[in-house]
Design a protein around this motif. Structure first.
Motif, short mmCIF file in Angstrom:
data_model
loop_
_atom_site.label_atom_id
_atom_site.label_comp_id
_atom_site.label_asym_id
_atom_site.label_seq_id
_atom_site.Cartn_x
_atom_site.Cartn_y
_atom_site.Cartn_z
N LEU A 13 95.10 35.57 90.60
CA LEU A 13 94.41 35.12 89.39
C LEU A 13 93.16 35.95 89.17
O LEU A 13 92.34 36.10 90.09
N TYR A 14 93.03 36.51 87.98
CA TYR A 14 91.79 37.18 87.62
C TYR A 14 91.65 37.19 86.12
O TYR A 14 92.62 36.98 85.39
N ASN A 15 90.44 37.43 85.66
CA ASN A 15 90.18 37.51 84.23
C ASN A 15 89.35 38.75 83.95
O ASN A 15 88.90 39.44 84.87
N ASP A 19 84.60 40.47 88.26
CA ASP A 19 85.01 41.65 89.03
C ASP A 19 85.90 41.30 90.22
O ASP A 19 86.31 42.19 90.95
N THR A 20 86.17 40.02 90.43
CA THR A 20 86.97 39.60 91.58
C THR A 20 88.26 38.92 91.13
O THR A 20 88.39 38.46 90.00
N ALA A 21 89.20 38.88 92.07
CA ALA A 21 90.48 38.20 91.85
C ALA A 21 90.65 37.16 92.95
O ALA A 21 90.19 37.34 94.08
N GLU A 22 91.30 36.08 92.61
CA GLU A 22 91.62 35.04 93.58
C GLU A 22 93.06 35.27 94.04
O GLU A 22 93.95 35.50 93.22
N LYS A 47 87.36 35.00 102.73
CA LYS A 47 88.40 34.05 103.08
C LYS A 47 87.85 32.65 102.81
O LYS A 47 86.92 32.19 103.47
N LYS A 48 88.41 31.98 101.79
CA LYS A 48 87.91 30.67 101.39
C LYS A 48 88.49 29.56 102.26
O LYS A 48 87.81 28.61 102.61
N ASP A 49 89.77 29.66 102.58
CA ASP A 49 90.44 28.78 103.52
C ASP A 49 91.70 29.49 103.99
O ASP A 49 91.84 30.68 103.75
N LYS A 50 92.60 28.79 104.63
CA LYS A 50 93.78 29.43 105.23
C LYS A 50 94.60 30.24 104.24
O LYS A 50 95.14 31.29 104.58
N HIS A 51 94.71 29.78 103.00
CA HIS A 51 95.60 30.41 102.02
C HIS A 51 94.89 31.03 100.83
O HIS A 51 95.54 31.61 99.97
N ASN A 52 93.59 30.91 100.72
CA ASN A 52 92.85 31.38 99.54
C ASN A 52 91.82 32.45 99.91
O ASN A 52 91.03 32.26 100.83
N PHE A 53 91.84 33.54 99.14
CA PHE A 53 90.94 34.66 99.36
C PHE A 53 90.38 35.12 98.03
O PHE A 53 91.02 34.96 96.99
N THR A 54 89.20 35.72 98.07
CA THR A 54 88.63 36.39 96.91
C THR A 54 88.51 37.86 97.27
O THR A 54 87.98 38.21 98.32
N LYS A 57 88.73 43.06 92.15
CA LYS A 57 89.88 43.32 91.28
C LYS A 57 90.45 44.72 91.49
O LYS A 57 91.65 44.91 91.34
N ARG A 58 89.61 45.66 91.84
CA ARG A 58 90.11 47.03 92.04
C ARG A 58 91.10 47.13 93.20
O ARG A 58 91.80 48.12 93.35
N CYS A 59 91.14 46.10 94.05
CA CYS A 59 92.09 46.09 95.17
C CYS A 59 93.48 45.64 94.74
O CYS A 59 94.44 45.79 95.50
N VAL A 60 93.60 45.10 93.54
CA VAL A 60 94.88 44.62 93.03
C VAL A 60 95.48 45.72 92.16
O VAL A 60 94.84 46.19 91.23
#
Length: 93
Positions: A13-15, A19-22, A47-54, A57-60
């Motif tokens: 997810l990003y908009n 500058d970041t993507a979830e 690393k926000k939790d086990k399955h969520n990261f920020t 965007k340039r990494c996607v």
């Protein structure tokens, strides 16, 4: 609860305003990679939790698939340079 392979999804997810993507993922290899990146670059990958990261965007990215010819040429270059693929880690049960 064990998820089926179909349920082990990855969502990006990003908009345009940020500058970041979830990244939400159940892909084990991607989780390991993102966890490693969060330790190596904590100011950029969170690393926000086990399955969520920020991530930045340039990494996607979405890339054009390799043609069979391009894949073969890359393989031959790697072999000529003496590249050996990494040995997989033993699975911990």
């Amino acid at each position: 609860m064990k998820l089926s392979l179909y349920e082990q999804e990855t969502i990006l997810l990003y908009n345009q305003a940020e500058d970041t993507a979830e990244v939400y993922t159940h892909d084990r290899k991607l989780m390991e990679k993102l966890t490693c990146l969060s330790k190596k670059h904590p100011e950029q990958v969170c690393k926000k939790d086990k399955h969520n990261f920020t991530v930045p965007k340039r990494c996607v990215s979405v890339r054009e698939p390799y043609s069979a010819e391009r894949r073969k040429a890359a393989s031959e270059r790697a072999k000529a340079a003496g590249y050996r693929p990494p040995i997989p880690k033993p699975k911990a049960d």
